[in-house]
Scaffold this motif. Sequence first.
Motif, PDB file in Angstrom:
ATOM      1  N   MET A  71     -81.331  13.236 -44.841  1.00  0.00           N
ATOM      2  CA  MET A  71     -80.275  13.737 -45.724  1.00  0.00           C
ATOM      3  C   MET A  71     -80.775  14.977 -46.446  1.00  0.00           C
ATOM      4  O   MET A  71     -81.906  15.007 -46.914  1.00  0.00           O
ATOM      5  CB  MET A  71     -79.928  12.696 -46.777  1.00  0.00           C
ATOM      6  CG  MET A  71     -78.855  11.735 -46.334  1.00  0.00           C
ATOM      7  SD  MET A  71     -79.314  10.926 -44.798  1.00  0.00           S
ATOM      8  CE  MET A  71     -80.910  10.313 -45.233  1.00  0.00           C
ATOM      9  N   ASN A  80     -86.451   8.285 -38.354  1.00  0.00           N
ATOM     10  CA  ASN A  80     -87.370   7.724 -37.366  1.00  0.00           C
ATOM     11  C   ASN A  80     -87.136   6.238 -37.199  1.00  0.00           C
ATOM     12  O   ASN A  80     -86.216   5.658 -37.791  1.00  0.00           O
ATOM     13  CB  ASN A  80     -88.817   8.013 -37.777  1.00  0.00           C
ATOM     14  CG  ASN A  80     -89.103   7.576 -39.205  1.00  0.00           C
ATOM     15  OD1 ASN A  80     -88.927   6.401 -39.544  1.00  0.00           O
ATOM     16  ND2 ASN A  80     -89.524   8.493 -40.045  1.00  0.00           N
ATOM     17  N   ALA A 139     -79.558  11.311 -36.327  1.00  0.00           N
ATOM     18  CA  ALA A 139     -80.675  12.234 -36.531  1.00  0.00           C
ATOM     19  C   ALA A 139     -80.819  12.608 -38.005  1.00  0.00           C
ATOM     20  O   ALA A 139     -81.901  12.515 -38.595  1.00  0.00           O
ATOM     21  CB  ALA A 139     -80.491  13.493 -35.691  1.00  0.00           C
ATOM     22  N   SER A 140     -79.731  13.032 -38.607  1.00  0.00           N
ATOM     23  CA  SER A 140     -79.769  13.446 -40.007  1.00  0.00           C
ATOM     24  C   SER A 140     -78.345  13.673 -40.504  1.00  0.00           C
ATOM     25  O   SER A 140     -77.389  13.648 -39.727  1.00  0.00           O
ATOM     26  CB  SER A 140     -80.589  14.730 -40.186  1.00  0.00           C
ATOM     27  OG  SER A 140     -80.022  15.784 -39.441  1.00  0.00           O
ATOM     28  N   VAL A 141     -78.215  13.853 -41.802  1.00  0.00           N
ATOM     29  CA  VAL A 141     -76.942  14.198 -42.439  1.00  0.00           C
ATOM     30  C   VAL A 141     -77.223  15.327 -43.412  1.00  0.00           C
ATOM     31  O   VAL A 141     -78.216  15.273 -44.147  1.00  0.00           O
ATOM     32  CB  VAL A 141     -76.343  12.988 -43.197  1.00  0.00           C
ATOM     33  CG1 VAL A 141     -75.200  13.431 -44.097  1.00  0.00           C
ATOM     34  CG2 VAL A 141     -75.869  11.924 -42.222  1.00  0.00           C
ATOM     35  N   MET A 193     -82.276  12.054 -52.514  1.00  0.00           N
ATOM     36  CA  MET A 193     -82.755  13.277 -51.890  1.00  0.00           C
ATOM     37  C   MET A 193     -83.686  13.930 -52.913  1.00  0.00           C
ATOM     38  O   MET A 193     -83.281  14.163 -54.051  1.00  0.00           O
ATOM     39  CB  MET A 193     -81.584  14.194 -51.528  1.00  0.00           C
ATOM     40  CG  MET A 193     -80.664  13.609 -50.472  1.00  0.00           C
ATOM     41  SD  MET A 193     -79.223  14.644 -50.149  1.00  0.00           S
ATOM     42  CE  MET A 193     -78.222  14.304 -51.595  1.00  0.00           C
ATOM     43  N   TYR A 199     -83.222  19.377 -51.009  1.00  0.00           N
ATOM     44  CA  TYR A 199     -83.468  18.005 -51.440  1.00  0.00           C
ATOM     45  C   TYR A 199     -83.285  17.112 -50.209  1.00  0.00           C
ATOM     46  O   TYR A 199     -82.253  17.190 -49.534  1.00  0.00           O
ATOM     47  CB  TYR A 199     -82.493  17.620 -52.555  1.00  0.00           C
ATOM     48  CG  TYR A 199     -82.808  18.304 -53.858  1.00  0.00           C
ATOM     49  CD1 TYR A 199     -82.568  19.667 -54.015  1.00  0.00           C
ATOM     50  CD2 TYR A 199     -83.373  17.600 -54.919  1.00  0.00           C
ATOM     51  CE1 TYR A 199     -82.893  20.317 -55.197  1.00  0.00           C
ATOM     52  CE2 TYR A 199     -83.686  18.233 -56.106  1.00  0.00           C
ATOM     53  CZ  TYR A 199     -83.451  19.600 -56.235  1.00  0.00           C
ATOM     54  OH  TYR A 199     -83.780  20.236 -57.410  1.00  0.00           O
ATOM     55  N   ALA A 200     -84.264  16.271 -49.944  1.00  0.00           N
ATOM     56  CA  ALA A 200     -84.230  15.532 -48.675  1.00  0.00           C
ATOM     57  C   ALA A 200     -84.760  14.116 -48.818  1.00  0.00           C
ATOM     58  O   ALA A 200     -85.530  13.796 -49.731  1.00  0.00           O
ATOM     59  CB  ALA A 200     -85.036  16.280 -47.608  1.00  0.00           C
ATOM     60  N   ASP A 201     -84.323  13.275 -47.902  1.00  0.00           N
ATOM     61  CA  ASP A 201     -84.823  11.910 -47.793  1.00  0.00           C
ATOM     62  C   ASP A 201     -84.945  11.585 -46.313  1.00  0.00           C
ATOM     63  O   ASP A 201     -84.356  12.272 -45.469  1.00  0.00           O
ATOM     64  CB  ASP A 201     -83.856  10.931 -48.479  1.00  0.00           C
ATOM     65  CG  ASP A 201     -84.406   9.523 -48.556  1.00  0.00           C
ATOM     66  OD1 ASP A 201     -83.606   8.569 -48.655  1.00  0.00           O
ATOM     67  OD2 ASP A 201     -85.646   9.361 -48.511  1.00  0.00           O
ATOM     68  N   THR A 202     -85.705  10.564 -45.971  1.00  0.00           N
ATOM     69  CA  THR A 202     -85.881  10.145 -44.577  1.00  0.00           C
ATOM     70  C   THR A 202     -85.577   8.663 -44.452  1.00  0.00           C
ATOM     71  O   THR A 202     -86.024   7.854 -45.280  1.00  0.00           O
ATOM     72  CB  THR A 202     -87.317  10.415 -44.093  1.00  0.00           C
ATOM     73  OG1 THR A 202     -87.596  11.814 -44.183  1.00  0.00           O
ATOM     74  CG2 THR A 202     -87.484   9.979 -42.648  1.00  0.00           C
ATOM     75  N   LEU A 203     -84.813   8.327 -43.425  1.00  0.00           N
ATOM     76  CA  LEU A 203     -84.487   6.926 -43.159  1.00  0.00           C
ATOM     77  C   LEU A 203     -85.333   6.405 -42.004  1.00  0.00           C
ATOM     78  O   LEU A 203     -85.616   7.147 -41.057  1.00  0.00           O
ATOM     79  CB  LEU A 203     -83.012   6.783 -42.789  1.00  0.00           C
ATOM     80  CG  LEU A 203     -81.991   7.220 -43.837  1.00  0.00           C
ATOM     81  CD1 LEU A 203     -80.583   7.035 -43.287  1.00  0.00           C
ATOM     82  CD2 LEU A 203     -82.162   6.453 -45.125  1.00  0.00           C
ATOM     83  N   THR A 204     -85.735   5.141 -42.112  1.00  0.00           N
ATOM     84  CA  THR A 204     -86.457   4.465 -41.030  1.00  0.00           C
ATOM     85  C   THR A 204     -85.646   3.268 -40.575  1.00  0.00           C
ATOM     86  O   THR A 204     -85.246   2.429 -41.386  1.00  0.00           O
ATOM     87  CB  THR A 204     -87.847   4.007 -41.496  1.00  0.00           C
ATOM     88  OG1 THR A 204     -88.627   5.149 -41.848  1.00  0.00           O
ATOM     89  CG2 THR A 204     -88.560   3.249 -40.385  1.00  0.00           C
ATOM     90  N   PHE A 205     -85.387   3.217 -39.273  1.00  0.00           N
ATOM     91  CA  PHE A 205     -84.666   2.096 -38.665  1.00  0.00           C
ATOM     92  C   PHE A 205     -85.710   1.165 -38.051  1.00  0.00           C
ATOM     93  O   PHE A 205     -86.428   1.560 -37.132  1.00  0.00           O
ATOM     94  CB  PHE A 205     -83.695   2.610 -37.609  1.00  0.00           C
ATOM     95  CG  PHE A 205     -82.592   3.457 -38.192  1.00  0.00           C
ATOM     96  CD1 PHE A 205     -82.791   4.797 -38.466  1.00  0.00           C
ATOM     97  CD2 PHE A 205     -81.347   2.907 -38.486  1.00  0.00           C
ATOM     98  CE1 PHE A 205     -81.794   5.581 -39.022  1.00  0.00           C
ATOM     99  CE2 PHE A 205     -80.339   3.682 -39.033  1.00  0.00           C
ATOM    100  CZ  PHE A 205     -80.563   5.020 -39.308  1.00  0.00           C
TER     101      PHE A 205
END
Lengths: 146, 165
Positions: A1, A136, B55-57, B95, B152-158
């Motif tokens: 995001m 990821n 992938a991202s937003v 973010m 401003y960013a964040d990362t998601l893990t599945f």
Amino acid sequence: MEYNYKYLSPQGGVSLNVDPYSEHERSTEKSGSQNSEKQGIAIPGFAEITINADSTEAEADLFNPEDNAGLYYVTFELRLFDESENAYETLYTSGLVEPGRHIYSIELSRPLEKGVYSAVIHVQPYYINDKRPTNNADIKIKLIAE
Amino acid sequence: MKKILAALTAAAALLTAPFLTTSAEETIDQDSPDKSGQMNISYNSGISYIMTIPASVTFTDSEKSAERGIQVDNVFLSEGTKLKISLSSLNNFRMVNGSGYIDYNIFVNKSPLSGAAPQDILIVGAGEPSGWATLDFTTQLDKTNAQYAGIYADTLTFTVSVEPV
């Protein structure tokens, strides 16, 4: 995001005529990445990997699905879960893998004794056009050393 | 004559008797007491699936919401197991840029995700070939805690696991 927060300084001398060069807000996305942002990333699934005990050489099939062609590289990291430390130890890290390519032979950082271990394959994708990382995946697996 | 016929019959039996090799250790011929053998045919089908993650937003001042999907296909599991996918945020759904942050939300089936621990978003049982869930991303772009310009960013893990039902 992501959100790109821009600060604009005030300007003097306002014209009362419509500026002929004004236009609608442009997208801040780099060319090609807006479509790929909406295009999902294919992540291969695993449940277990079997390796030879007491050896650092192991066979596996780590692959980047062809569905990611033109869009994403991926890297793989094999992490062993240490219950006593409640933390992960990295046994193997790959380089960038192109879509449609496989890694069949890996070199572990250390050999494992015979047994069944809890492990994770961390899959990190990157945009092909600029190698920016994306979201990821962590694939929980059984690592069987026999 | 009878001896010639007997010899010819034995020769014919020898030529027509099938040789069946069922394995490297067993050969059946005309002298074997049991003229049948067995062999094993097998195929080991491992657990497999393909998961597709967003992938991202990217939020903008004019786009404060987005919809993405999470999907699993070609699911092949052992009987009595299930495939579970959970989601976690690196920065607890914020973010981040240095010490500044902007909150955002993710809704799954209209329920918001929250907290640092991974939360279940999709479960597929053995025998089901695929599954999917919709993720709704929203933000108010509240800049109370975002003092500086930047990304401003964040990362998601599945996280995926195969578990007993």
